[in-house]
Enzyme design. Structure first.
Site, mmCIF file in Angstrom:
data_model
loop_
_atom_site.group_PDB
_atom_site.id
_atom_site.type_symbol
_atom_site.label_atom_id
_atom_site.label_comp_id
_atom_site.label_asym_id
_atom_site.label_seq_id
_atom_site.Cartn_x
_atom_site.Cartn_y
_atom_site.Cartn_z
ATOM 1 N N SER A 130 0.353 -1.168 -0.145
ATOM 2 C CA SER A 130 0.070 0.179 0.092
ATOM 3 C C SER A 130 1.150 0.995 -0.073
ATOM 4 O O SER A 130 2.313 1.844 0.008
ATOM 5 C CB SER A 130 -0.784 0.224 0.992
ATOM 6 O OG SER A 130 -1.590 1.071 1.219
ATOM 7 N N HIS A 187 -7.653 -3.177 4.407
ATOM 8 C CA HIS A 187 -6.806 -1.685 4.743
ATOM 9 C C HIS A 187 -7.830 -0.983 3.275
ATOM 10 O O HIS A 187 -8.343 -0.228 3.601
ATOM 11 C CB HIS A 187 -5.293 -2.397 3.920
ATOM 12 C CG HIS A 187 -5.082 -0.444 3.737
ATOM 13 N ND1 HIS A 187 -5.415 -0.246 2.406
ATOM 14 C CD2 HIS A 187 -3.906 0.202 4.583
ATOM 15 C CE1 HIS A 187 -4.326 0.858 2.408
ATOM 16 N NE2 HIS A 187 -3.853 0.960 3.561
ATOM 17 N N ASN A 188 -7.876 -1.664 2.263
ATOM 18 C CA ASN A 188 -8.733 -0.374 1.258
ATOM 19 C C ASN A 188 -10.006 -0.187 1.269
ATOM 20 O O ASN A 188 -10.380 0.828 1.055
ATOM 21 C CB ASN A 188 -8.494 -1.288 0.006
ATOM 22 C CG ASN A 188 -7.060 -1.404 -1.065
ATOM 23 O OD1 ASN A 188 -6.283 -0.893 0.027
ATOM 24 N ND2 ASN A 188 -7.015 -1.284 -2.006
ATOM 25 N N GLU A 191 -10.101 2.488 3.544
ATOM 26 C CA GLU A 191 -9.524 3.638 2.915
ATOM 27 C C GLU A 191 -10.931 4.347 2.483
ATOM 28 O O GLU A 191 -11.038 4.889 2.920
ATOM 29 C CB GLU A 191 -8.424 3.183 2.379
ATOM 30 C CG GLU A 191 -7.870 4.244 1.474
ATOM 31 C CD GLU A 191 -6.985 3.785 0.210
ATOM 32 O OE1 GLU A 191 -5.860 3.153 0.808
ATOM 33 O OE2 GLU A 191 -7.289 4.231 -0.644
#
Ligand code: NAP
Length: 477
Positions: A130, A187-188, A191
Protein backbone atom coordinates in the site's frame (compact mmCIF):
# COMPACT_ATOMS: atom_id res chain seq x y z
CA UNK A 1 30.01 -11.01 -4.89
CA UNK A 2 27.79 -13.02 -7.22
CA UNK A 3 27.05 -11.43 -10.55
CA UNK A 4 23.52 -12.68 -10.19
CA UNK A 5 20.61 -10.68 -8.85
CA UNK A 6 19.24 -11.42 -5.38
CA UNK A 7 15.71 -10.41 -6.39
CA UNK A 8 13.76 -9.99 -9.61
CA UNK A 9 10.76 -7.86 -10.58
CA UNK A 10 8.51 -8.52 -13.54
CA UNK A 11 5.94 -5.89 -14.46
CA UNK A 12 7.48 -2.45 -14.71
CA UNK A 13 4.48 -0.12 -14.92
CA UNK A 14 4.46 2.58 -12.27
CA UNK A 15 4.27 0.27 -9.24
CA UNK A 16 6.80 -2.33 -10.38
CA UNK A 17 9.24 0.28 -11.63
CA UNK A 18 9.12 2.19 -8.36
CA UNK A 19 9.41 -0.96 -6.29
CA UNK A 20 12.44 -2.04 -8.35
CA UNK A 21 14.02 1.40 -7.84
CA UNK A 22 13.32 1.23 -4.10
CA UNK A 23 15.00 -2.20 -3.97
CA UNK A 24 18.04 -1.02 -5.94
CA UNK A 25 18.39 2.17 -3.89
CA UNK A 26 18.51 0.00 -0.80
CA UNK A 27 21.39 -2.10 -2.02
CA UNK A 28 19.61 -5.04 -3.65
CA UNK A 29 20.80 -6.36 -7.01
CA UNK A 30 17.57 -6.26 -8.98
CA UNK A 31 16.83 -8.17 -12.18
CA UNK A 32 14.04 -6.43 -14.06
CA UNK A 33 11.66 -7.58 -16.78
CA UNK A 34 8.52 -6.37 -18.52
CA UNK A 35 6.37 -8.07 -21.16
CA UNK A 36 7.04 -5.20 -23.57
CA UNK A 37 10.73 -4.42 -23.48
CA UNK A 38 10.28 -0.62 -23.75
CA UNK A 39 9.43 -0.22 -20.06
CA UNK A 40 12.58 -2.15 -19.06
CA UNK A 41 14.77 0.03 -21.28
CA UNK A 42 13.12 3.19 -19.99
CA UNK A 43 13.79 2.16 -16.40
CA UNK A 44 17.47 1.57 -17.14
CA UNK A 45 17.85 4.78 -19.17
CA UNK A 46 16.17 7.03 -16.62
CA UNK A 47 17.05 5.44 -13.33
CA UNK A 48 19.83 2.94 -14.05
CA UNK A 49 22.32 4.95 -11.99
CA UNK A 50 20.24 4.62 -8.80
CA UNK A 51 21.59 1.14 -8.03
CA UNK A 52 22.39 -2.27 -9.43
CA UNK A 53 19.87 -3.30 -12.12
CA UNK A 54 20.13 -6.28 -14.45
CA UNK A 55 17.86 -5.77 -17.46
CA UNK A 56 16.39 -8.95 -18.95
CA UNK A 57 14.37 -9.50 -22.10
CA UNK A 58 12.37 -12.62 -21.24
CA UNK A 59 11.05 -14.46 -18.22
CA UNK A 60 13.57 -17.24 -18.99
CA UNK A 61 16.41 -14.76 -18.83
CA UNK A 62 14.95 -13.21 -15.68
CA UNK A 63 14.80 -16.58 -13.93
CA UNK A 64 18.34 -17.46 -15.03
CA UNK A 65 19.66 -14.15 -13.71
CA UNK A 66 18.52 -14.85 -10.14
CA UNK A 67 20.63 -16.46 -7.42
CA UNK A 68 19.08 -19.44 -5.62
CA UNK A 69 16.71 -19.80 -3.94
CA UNK A 70 15.17 -17.36 -6.37
CA UNK A 71 13.13 -14.43 -5.14
CA UNK A 72 10.86 -13.07 -7.79
CA UNK A 73 8.23 -10.33 -7.51
CA UNK A 74 5.29 -10.16 -9.91
CA UNK A 75 3.83 -6.65 -10.21
CA UNK A 76 1.47 -6.93 -13.16
CA UNK A 77 -2.21 -6.18 -13.64
CA UNK A 78 -4.26 -8.20 -11.14
CA UNK A 79 -6.44 -11.10 -12.32
CA UNK A 80 -5.81 -13.13 -15.46
CA UNK A 81 -2.52 -11.36 -16.32
CA UNK A 82 -1.11 -12.53 -12.96
CA UNK A 83 -2.21 -16.12 -13.70
CA UNK A 84 -0.65 -15.90 -17.17
CA UNK A 85 2.69 -14.79 -15.74
CA UNK A 86 2.61 -17.45 -12.99
CA UNK A 87 1.79 -20.19 -15.53
CA UNK A 88 4.71 -19.18 -17.70
CA UNK A 89 7.13 -18.86 -14.78
CA UNK A 90 6.36 -21.95 -12.74
CA UNK A 91 7.93 -24.59 -15.06
CA UNK A 92 11.19 -22.63 -14.82
CA UNK A 93 11.27 -22.53 -11.00
CA UNK A 94 12.75 -25.00 -8.52
CA UNK A 95 11.72 -26.20 -5.10
CA UNK A 96 12.52 -23.53 -2.50
CA UNK A 97 12.11 -20.59 -4.88
CA UNK A 98 9.88 -17.76 -3.65
CA UNK A 99 7.34 -16.18 -5.96
CA UNK A 100 5.76 -12.97 -4.67
CA UNK A 101 2.58 -11.47 -6.10
CA UNK A 102 2.72 -7.85 -4.97
CA UNK A 103 -0.30 -6.75 -7.03
CA UNK A 104 -3.80 -6.19 -5.70
CA UNK A 105 -4.99 -9.78 -5.96
CA UNK A 106 -8.20 -11.04 -4.45
CA UNK A 107 -7.11 -13.17 -1.45
CA UNK A 108 -9.19 -16.10 -2.70
CA UNK A 109 -7.06 -16.12 -5.88
CA UNK A 110 -3.96 -16.01 -3.70
CA UNK A 111 -5.16 -19.01 -1.69
CA UNK A 112 -5.83 -20.91 -4.92
CA UNK A 113 -2.42 -20.02 -6.39
CA UNK A 114 -0.56 -20.86 -3.21
CA UNK A 115 -2.29 -24.24 -2.93
CA UNK A 116 -1.47 -25.05 -6.56
CA UNK A 117 2.25 -24.40 -6.05
CA UNK A 118 2.76 -26.15 -2.72
CA UNK A 119 3.28 -29.58 -4.33
CA UNK A 120 6.03 -28.20 -6.53
CA UNK A 121 7.82 -26.83 -3.46
CA UNK A 122 7.54 -23.28 -4.78
CA UNK A 123 6.63 -20.75 -2.08
CA UNK A 124 3.90 -18.43 -3.25
CA UNK A 125 3.60 -15.20 -1.28
CA UNK A 126 0.67 -12.85 -1.79
CA UNK A 127 1.93 -9.52 -0.54
CA UNK A 128 -0.29 -6.48 -0.11
CA UNK A 129 1.59 -3.30 -0.94
CA UNK A 130 0.00 0.00 0.00
CA UNK A 131 1.02 3.58 -0.55
CA UNK A 132 0.51 4.01 -4.27
CA UNK A 133 3.40 4.89 -6.54
CA UNK A 134 5.07 7.21 -4.01
CA UNK A 135 4.90 4.52 -1.36
CA UNK A 136 6.39 1.92 -3.70
CA UNK A 137 9.33 4.24 -4.33
CA UNK A 138 9.96 5.74 -0.90
CA UNK A 139 8.65 3.05 1.44
CA UNK A 140 5.31 1.25 1.32
CA UNK A 141 3.45 -0.60 4.01
CA UNK A 142 3.92 -4.27 3.09
CA UNK A 143 1.56 -7.08 4.10
CA UNK A 144 3.03 -10.44 3.06
CA UNK A 145 1.19 -13.71 3.50
CA UNK A 146 2.48 -17.19 2.67
CA UNK A 147 4.64 -19.56 4.67
CA UNK A 148 7.02 -18.58 7.45
CA UNK A 149 9.88 -20.17 5.46
CA UNK A 150 9.13 -17.88 2.54
CA UNK A 151 8.93 -14.86 4.82
CA UNK A 152 12.32 -15.71 6.28
CA UNK A 153 13.79 -15.55 2.77
CA UNK A 154 12.20 -12.18 2.13
CA UNK A 155 12.26 -10.45 5.48
CA UNK A 156 15.59 -8.57 5.33
CA UNK A 157 14.83 -7.30 1.84
CA UNK A 158 11.28 -6.24 2.68
CA UNK A 159 12.43 -4.50 5.86
CA UNK A 160 14.98 -2.54 3.84
CA UNK A 161 12.37 -1.09 1.47
CA UNK A 162 9.34 -0.65 3.73
CA UNK A 163 8.28 2.62 5.32
CA UNK A 164 9.76 3.11 8.75
CA UNK A 165 8.05 4.65 11.79
CA UNK A 166 10.05 5.23 14.98
CA UNK A 167 12.64 2.71 13.82
CA UNK A 168 10.06 -0.01 13.08
CA UNK A 169 9.70 -1.09 9.43
CA UNK A 170 6.09 -1.23 8.21
CA UNK A 171 6.17 -4.91 7.30
CA UNK A 172 5.18 -8.04 9.16
CA UNK A 173 4.37 -11.63 8.27
CA UNK A 174 0.57 -11.43 8.32
CA UNK A 175 -0.25 -15.14 8.17
CA UNK A 176 -0.44 -18.16 5.87
CA UNK A 177 -1.56 -18.25 2.20
CA UNK A 178 -3.93 -15.33 1.38
CA UNK A 179 -3.68 -13.50 4.73
CA UNK A 180 -1.56 -10.67 3.31
CA UNK A 181 -3.91 -9.89 0.45
CA UNK A 182 -6.88 -10.25 2.78
CA UNK A 183 -5.48 -7.63 5.13
CA UNK A 184 -4.61 -5.37 2.18
CA UNK A 185 -8.20 -5.74 0.99
CA UNK A 186 -9.60 -4.67 4.37
CA UNK A 187 -7.06 -1.84 4.47
CA UNK A 188 -8.56 -0.56 1.23
CA UNK A 189 -12.07 -1.02 2.58
CA UNK A 190 -11.19 1.08 5.63
CA UNK A 191 -9.64 3.63 3.27
CA UNK A 192 -13.01 3.86 1.45
CA UNK A 193 -14.83 4.41 4.76
CA UNK A 194 -12.35 7.02 5.99
CA UNK A 195 -12.52 8.95 2.70
CA UNK A 196 -16.33 8.86 2.76
CA UNK A 197 -16.44 10.21 6.33
CA UNK A 198 -14.07 13.04 5.44
CA UNK A 199 -16.11 13.83 2.31
CA UNK A 200 -19.32 13.98 4.36
CA UNK A 201 -17.64 16.33 6.83
CA UNK A 202 -16.66 18.63 3.96
CA UNK A 203 -20.20 18.46 2.56
CA UNK A 204 -21.71 19.46 5.92
CA UNK A 205 -19.38 22.42 6.36
CA UNK A 206 -20.17 23.50 2.82
CA UNK A 207 -23.93 23.00 2.76
CA UNK A 208 -24.92 23.66 6.36
CA UNK A 209 -22.49 26.49 7.12
CA UNK A 210 -22.17 27.74 3.54
CA UNK A 211 -18.37 27.81 3.72
CA UNK A 212 -16.12 27.94 0.66
CA UNK A 213 -13.61 25.16 -0.14
CA UNK A 214 -10.62 27.37 0.73
CA UNK A 215 -12.07 28.06 4.20
CA UNK A 216 -12.83 24.38 4.69
CA UNK A 217 -9.26 23.58 3.64
CA UNK A 218 -8.11 25.71 6.59
CA UNK A 219 -10.47 23.82 8.90
CA UNK A 220 -8.98 20.51 7.76
CA UNK A 221 -5.48 21.93 8.25
CA UNK A 222 -6.48 22.69 11.81
CA UNK A 223 -8.02 19.23 12.25
CA UNK A 224 -4.71 17.85 11.06
CA UNK A 225 -2.86 19.36 14.00
CA UNK A 226 -5.00 17.32 16.43
CA UNK A 227 -6.06 13.73 16.94
CA UNK A 228 -7.31 13.43 13.34
CA UNK A 229 -3.76 13.99 12.06
CA UNK A 230 -3.39 11.73 9.03
CA UNK A 231 -2.32 11.55 5.42
CA UNK A 232 -5.95 11.59 4.23
CA UNK A 233 -6.83 14.76 6.19
CA UNK A 234 -3.61 16.38 4.94
CA UNK A 235 -4.36 15.68 1.27
CA UNK A 236 -8.01 16.70 1.75
CA UNK A 237 -6.82 20.17 2.78
CA UNK A 238 -4.54 20.27 -0.27
CA UNK A 239 -7.30 19.25 -2.69
CA UNK A 240 -9.82 21.68 -1.18
CA UNK A 241 -7.32 24.53 -1.30
CA UNK A 242 -6.43 23.90 -4.94
CA UNK A 243 -7.73 26.35 -7.54
CA UNK A 244 -8.42 25.20 -11.10
CA UNK A 245 -6.05 27.03 -13.44
CA UNK A 246 -8.47 26.95 -16.40
CA UNK A 247 -11.42 28.56 -14.63
CA UNK A 248 -9.95 30.02 -11.41
CA UNK A 249 -12.71 28.16 -9.59
CA UNK A 250 -12.13 25.80 -6.65
CA UNK A 251 -10.81 22.56 -8.14
CA UNK A 252 -13.41 20.53 -6.23
CA UNK A 253 -16.17 22.43 -8.05
CA UNK A 254 -14.95 21.53 -11.54
CA UNK A 255 -14.45 17.80 -10.89
CA UNK A 256 -17.31 15.52 -11.95
CA UNK A 257 -18.90 14.19 -8.75
CA UNK A 258 -18.85 10.51 -9.76
CA UNK A 259 -16.44 8.53 -7.59
CA UNK A 260 -14.84 5.54 -9.25
CA UNK A 261 -13.66 2.30 -7.70
CA UNK A 262 -11.37 -0.49 -8.71
CA UNK A 263 -12.98 -3.24 -6.64
CA UNK A 264 -11.14 -3.78 -3.36
CA UNK A 265 -13.87 -1.97 -1.40
CA UNK A 266 -16.49 -4.17 -3.03
CA UNK A 267 -14.45 -7.30 -2.26
CA UNK A 268 -14.22 -6.23 1.38
CA UNK A 269 -17.98 -5.96 1.65
CA UNK A 270 -18.60 -9.22 -0.23
CA UNK A 271 -16.25 -11.01 2.14
CA UNK A 272 -17.78 -9.29 5.17
CA UNK A 273 -21.16 -10.70 4.12
CA UNK A 274 -19.61 -14.17 3.94
CA UNK A 275 -18.11 -13.75 7.40
CA UNK A 276 -21.23 -12.04 8.83
CA UNK A 277 -18.92 -9.22 9.89
CA UNK A 278 -20.88 -5.94 9.87
CA UNK A 279 -18.60 -3.43 8.14
CA UNK A 280 -21.42 -0.96 7.70
CA UNK A 281 -19.08 2.03 7.27
CA UNK A 282 -17.22 0.36 4.40
CA UNK A 283 -20.47 -0.81 2.80
CA UNK A 284 -21.99 2.68 2.92
CA UNK A 285 -18.81 4.09 1.40
CA UNK A 286 -18.89 1.59 -1.47
CA UNK A 287 -22.59 2.24 -2.09
CA UNK A 288 -22.12 6.02 -1.86
CA UNK A 289 -19.58 5.74 -4.69
CA UNK A 290 -22.01 3.53 -6.63
CA UNK A 291 -24.84 6.06 -6.28
CA UNK A 292 -22.54 8.92 -7.28
CA UNK A 293 -21.72 6.98 -10.44
CA UNK A 294 -25.37 6.66 -11.57
CA UNK A 295 -26.09 9.95 -13.38
CA UNK A 296 -29.42 8.80 -14.80
CA UNK A 297 -30.79 7.83 -11.41
CA UNK A 298 -29.56 11.11 -9.96
CA UNK A 299 -31.04 13.17 -12.78
CA UNK A 300 -34.38 11.41 -12.38
CA UNK A 301 -34.39 11.91 -8.62
CA UNK A 302 -33.23 15.53 -8.74
CA UNK A 303 -36.74 16.93 -8.42
CA UNK A 304 -37.70 14.94 -5.34
CA UNK A 305 -38.78 17.17 -2.45
CA UNK A 306 -36.39 17.92 0.42
CA UNK A 307 -36.90 19.53 3.83
CA UNK A 308 -39.33 22.44 3.90
CA UNK A 309 -37.09 24.72 5.94
CA UNK A 310 -33.42 25.69 5.74
CA UNK A 311 -31.38 24.65 8.78
CA UNK A 312 -30.21 27.46 11.02
CA UNK A 313 -26.93 26.98 12.83
CA UNK A 314 -26.61 29.84 15.28
CA UNK A 315 -23.15 28.86 16.57
CA UNK A 316 -21.05 27.95 13.52
CA UNK A 317 -17.83 27.32 15.46
CA UNK A 318 -19.64 24.99 17.80
CA UNK A 319 -20.93 23.13 14.74
CA UNK A 320 -17.37 22.81 13.41
CA UNK A 321 -16.30 21.36 16.77
CA UNK A 322 -19.31 19.01 16.65
CA UNK A 323 -18.33 17.87 13.17
CA UNK A 324 -14.77 17.15 14.31
CA UNK A 325 -16.07 14.99 17.16
CA UNK A 326 -18.57 13.22 14.90
CA UNK A 327 -15.83 12.50 12.38
CA UNK A 328 -13.52 11.12 15.04
CA UNK A 329 -16.21 8.96 16.65
CA UNK A 330 -17.34 7.62 13.25
CA UNK A 331 -13.76 6.88 12.35
CA UNK A 332 -13.31 4.84 15.53
CA UNK A 333 -16.36 2.78 14.54
CA UNK A 334 -15.25 2.30 10.93
CA UNK A 335 -11.78 1.13 11.99
CA UNK A 336 -13.22 -1.06 14.75
CA UNK A 337 -15.43 -2.73 12.17
CA UNK A 338 -12.51 -3.25 9.76
CA UNK A 339 -10.32 -4.75 12.48
CA UNK A 340 -13.22 -6.97 13.56
CA UNK A 341 -13.43 -8.24 9.98
CA UNK A 342 -9.72 -9.06 10.06
CA UNK A 343 -10.27 -10.94 13.31
CA UNK A 344 -13.21 -12.83 11.79
CA UNK A 345 -11.14 -13.69 8.69
CA UNK A 346 -8.25 -14.76 10.88
CA UNK A 347 -10.48 -17.18 12.78
CA UNK A 348 -12.27 -18.50 9.70
CA UNK A 349 -9.17 -19.08 7.59
CA UNK A 350 -6.94 -19.98 10.59
CA UNK A 351 -4.37 -17.24 10.08
CA UNK A 352 -3.75 -16.21 13.69
CA UNK A 353 -3.32 -12.57 12.68
CA UNK A 354 -1.86 -10.20 15.27
CA UNK A 355 -4.14 -7.14 15.06
CA UNK A 356 -1.69 -4.93 16.95
CA UNK A 357 1.02 -5.79 14.41
CA UNK A 358 -1.33 -4.80 11.58
CA UNK A 359 -1.99 -1.42 13.22
CA UNK A 360 1.77 -1.05 13.61
CA UNK A 361 2.55 -1.58 9.92
CA UNK A 362 -0.26 0.77 8.85
CA UNK A 363 1.29 3.68 10.76
CA UNK A 364 3.49 4.54 7.79
CA UNK A 365 3.69 4.06 4.05
CA UNK A 366 0.02 3.37 3.38
CA UNK A 367 -2.92 5.61 2.50
CA UNK A 368 -4.59 5.35 5.92
CA UNK A 369 -1.37 6.14 7.81
CA UNK A 370 -2.17 8.25 10.84
CA UNK A 371 -1.36 8.91 14.48
CA UNK A 372 -4.64 7.16 15.15
CA UNK A 373 -3.06 3.79 14.24
CA UNK A 374 -0.68 4.23 17.18
CA UNK A 375 -3.71 4.41 19.44
CA UNK A 376 -5.16 1.30 17.84
CA UNK A 377 -1.88 -0.51 18.35
CA UNK A 378 -1.87 0.52 22.02
CA UNK A 379 -5.50 -0.61 22.35
CA UNK A 380 -4.67 -4.09 21.05
CA UNK A 381 -1.86 -4.31 23.60
CA UNK A 382 -4.57 -4.03 26.28
CA UNK A 383 -7.62 -5.75 24.85
CA UNK A 384 -8.57 -8.82 22.83
CA UNK A 385 -12.27 -9.37 23.67
CA UNK A 386 -15.18 -9.51 21.22
CA UNK A 387 -15.89 -5.78 21.65
CA UNK A 388 -12.49 -5.17 20.02
CA UNK A 389 -11.49 -1.53 19.91
CA UNK A 390 -14.73 -0.42 21.55
CA UNK A 391 -13.56 -2.04 24.78
CA UNK A 392 -10.51 0.19 24.95
CA UNK A 393 -10.69 2.87 27.68
CA UNK A 394 -9.34 5.70 25.51
CA UNK A 395 -11.74 4.98 22.66
CA UNK A 396 -14.67 4.57 25.07
CA UNK A 397 -13.82 7.96 26.55
CA UNK A 398 -13.62 9.58 23.10
CA UNK A 399 -16.96 8.03 22.11
CA UNK A 400 -18.48 9.22 25.37
CA UNK A 401 -17.23 12.79 24.86
CA UNK A 402 -18.52 12.77 21.27
CA UNK A 403 -22.05 11.70 22.13
CA UNK A 404 -23.97 14.99 22.04
CA UNK A 405 -21.96 16.37 19.11
CA UNK A 406 -22.32 13.20 17.08
CA UNK A 407 -26.09 13.15 17.54
CA UNK A 408 -26.42 16.89 16.83
CA UNK A 409 -24.48 16.44 13.58
CA UNK A 410 -26.67 13.55 12.39
CA UNK A 411 -29.82 15.47 13.42
CA UNK A 412 -28.68 18.65 11.68
CA UNK A 413 -27.68 16.77 8.54
CA UNK A 414 -31.02 14.98 8.48
CA UNK A 415 -32.94 18.23 9.00
CA UNK A 416 -30.92 19.89 6.26
CA UNK A 417 -31.27 17.00 3.83
CA UNK A 418 -27.50 16.54 3.57
CA UNK A 419 -26.69 12.83 3.16
CA UNK A 420 -24.29 11.47 5.78
CA UNK A 421 -24.51 7.69 5.28
CA UNK A 422 -21.08 7.05 6.80
CA UNK A 423 -21.53 9.17 9.92
CA UNK A 424 -25.08 7.99 10.55
CA UNK A 425 -24.35 4.30 10.03
CA UNK A 426 -21.49 4.60 12.51
CA UNK A 427 -23.83 6.07 15.09
CA UNK A 428 -26.49 3.44 14.33
CA UNK A 429 -23.91 0.66 14.74
CA UNK A 430 -22.78 2.17 18.02
CA UNK A 431 -26.32 2.37 19.34
CA UNK A 432 -27.04 -1.16 18.14
CA UNK A 433 -24.10 -2.85 19.81
CA UNK A 434 -24.59 -1.02 23.09
CA UNK A 435 -28.36 -1.69 23.28
CA UNK A 436 -29.21 -4.38 25.80
CA UNK A 437 -32.49 -5.21 24.09
CA UNK A 438 -32.89 -5.24 20.31
CA UNK A 439 -36.02 -5.53 18.12
CA UNK A 440 -34.46 -8.77 16.88
CA UNK A 441 -36.93 -10.36 19.30
CA UNK A 442 -39.79 -9.10 17.14
CA UNK A 443 -38.05 -10.36 14.00
CA UNK A 444 -37.84 -13.80 15.57
CA UNK A 445 -41.58 -13.61 16.22
CA UNK A 446 -42.27 -12.63 12.62
CA UNK A 447 -40.08 -15.45 11.35
CA UNK A 448 -41.87 -17.95 13.53
CA UNK A 449 -45.25 -16.60 12.40
CA UNK A 450 -44.74 -16.91 8.65
CA UNK A 451 -42.24 -19.73 8.45
CA UNK A 452 -42.34 -21.71 11.70
CA UNK A 453 -38.67 -20.87 12.09
CA UNK A 454 -38.87 -21.19 15.91
CA UNK A 455 -37.36 -18.97 18.59
CA UNK A 456 -35.61 -19.20 21.92
CA UNK A 457 -36.96 -17.61 25.10
CA UNK A 458 -35.23 -15.36 27.62
CA UNK A 459 -36.59 -17.35 30.56
CA UNK A 460 -36.46 -21.01 29.47
CA UNK A 461 -33.95 -23.23 27.74
CA UNK A 462 -34.94 -24.89 24.47
CA UNK A 463 -36.40 -24.00 21.09
CA UNK A 464 -40.08 -23.03 20.74
CA UNK A 465 -42.81 -22.54 18.16
CA UNK A 466 -46.20 -20.86 18.53
CA UNK A 467 -49.21 -22.18 16.58
CA UNK A 468 -50.00 -18.77 15.09
CA UNK A 469 -52.79 -19.87 12.77
CA UNK A 470 -54.44 -22.18 15.32
CA UNK A 471 -54.90 -21.66 19.03
CA UNK A 472 -51.59 -19.81 19.53
CA UNK A 473 -50.39 -22.40 21.98
CA UNK A 474 -46.64 -22.71 22.35
CA UNK A 475 -44.79 -25.96 22.20
CA UNK A 476 -41.17 -26.92 22.46
CA UNK A 477 -39.67 -27.94 19.15
N1 NAP B 1 -1.29 1.96 -8.99
C1 NAP B 1 -1.38 1.90 -7.67
O1 NAP B 1 -1.45 2.92 -6.95
C2 NAP B 1 -1.35 0.56 -7.00
C3 NAP B 1 -1.27 0.51 -5.60
C4 NAP B 1 -1.19 -0.73 -4.98
C5 NAP B 1 -1.21 -1.88 -5.75
N2 NAP B 1 -1.33 -1.79 -7.11
C6 NAP B 1 -1.32 -3.05 -7.87
O2 NAP B 1 -0.03 -3.24 -8.40
C7 NAP B 1 -0.09 -3.94 -9.65
C8 NAP B 1 0.60 -3.12 -10.72
O3 NAP B 1 -0.05 -1.86 -10.81
P1 NAP B 1 0.40 -0.76 -11.89
O4 NAP B 1 -0.54 0.39 -11.69
O5 NAP B 1 1.86 -0.52 -11.76
O6 NAP B 1 0.20 -1.50 -13.28
P2 NAP B 1 -1.13 -2.00 -14.05
O7 NAP B 1 -1.60 -0.90 -14.91
O8 NAP B 1 -2.08 -2.60 -13.09
O9 NAP B 1 -0.53 -3.17 -14.96
C9 NAP B 1 0.39 -2.90 -15.99
C10 NAP B 1 1.50 -3.90 -15.95
O10 NAP B 1 0.99 -5.23 -16.11
C11 NAP B 1 1.63 -5.84 -17.23
N3 NAP B 1 0.74 -6.81 -17.87
C12 NAP B 1 -0.56 -6.64 -18.15
N4 NAP B 1 -1.07 -7.74 -18.71
C13 NAP B 1 -0.05 -8.65 -18.77
C14 NAP B 1 0.06 -9.98 -19.24
N5 NAP B 1 -1.00 -10.63 -19.73
N6 NAP B 1 1.26 -10.59 -19.14
C15 NAP B 1 2.31 -9.95 -18.64
N7 NAP B 1 2.28 -8.69 -18.18
C16 NAP B 1 1.11 -8.04 -18.24
C17 NAP B 1 1.96 -4.68 -18.14
O11 NAP B 1 2.93 -5.06 -19.09
P3 NAP B 1 3.07 -4.25 -20.49
O12 NAP B 1 3.82 -3.01 -20.17
O13 NAP B 1 3.82 -5.19 -21.34
O14 NAP B 1 1.68 -3.97 -20.97
C18 NAP B 1 2.48 -3.68 -17.11
O15 NAP B 1 3.76 -3.99 -16.68
C19 NAP B 1 -1.58 -4.17 -9.91
O16 NAP B 1 -1.93 -5.43 -9.43
C20 NAP B 1 -2.24 -3.09 -9.08
O17 NAP B 1 -3.56 -3.42 -8.72
C21 NAP B 1 -1.37 -0.61 -7.74
Amino acid sequence: MSDKANIGVTGLAVMGRNLARNLARNGQRVAVHNRHRERTDELITRFGDEGKFLATGSLRELVDTLERPRRLVIMVKAGTPTDAVIDELVPMLDSGDVLVDAGNANFTDTRRREAALIDRGVHFVGAGVSGGEEGALHGPSIMPGGSTDAYRELEPILRSIAANVDGTPCVTHVGADGAGHFVKMVHNGIEYADMQLIAETYDLLRKVLGREPAEIAETFRRFNTGRLNSYLIEITAEVLGHVDSRTSRPFVDVVLDQAEQKGTGRWTVQNALELASPVTGIAEAVFARSISGQPRLRADAAGLPGPSTEPVVDAPERFVADVERALYASKIIAYAQGFDQIQAGSETYEWNIDLGAIATIWRGGCIIRAEFLDRIRAAYDQTSGPAGLLADDDFREALGEAQDSWRRVVATATAAGVPVPGISTALAYYDTVRAQRLPAALIQGQRDYFGAHTYRRTDLAGVFHTEWSADRSEHED
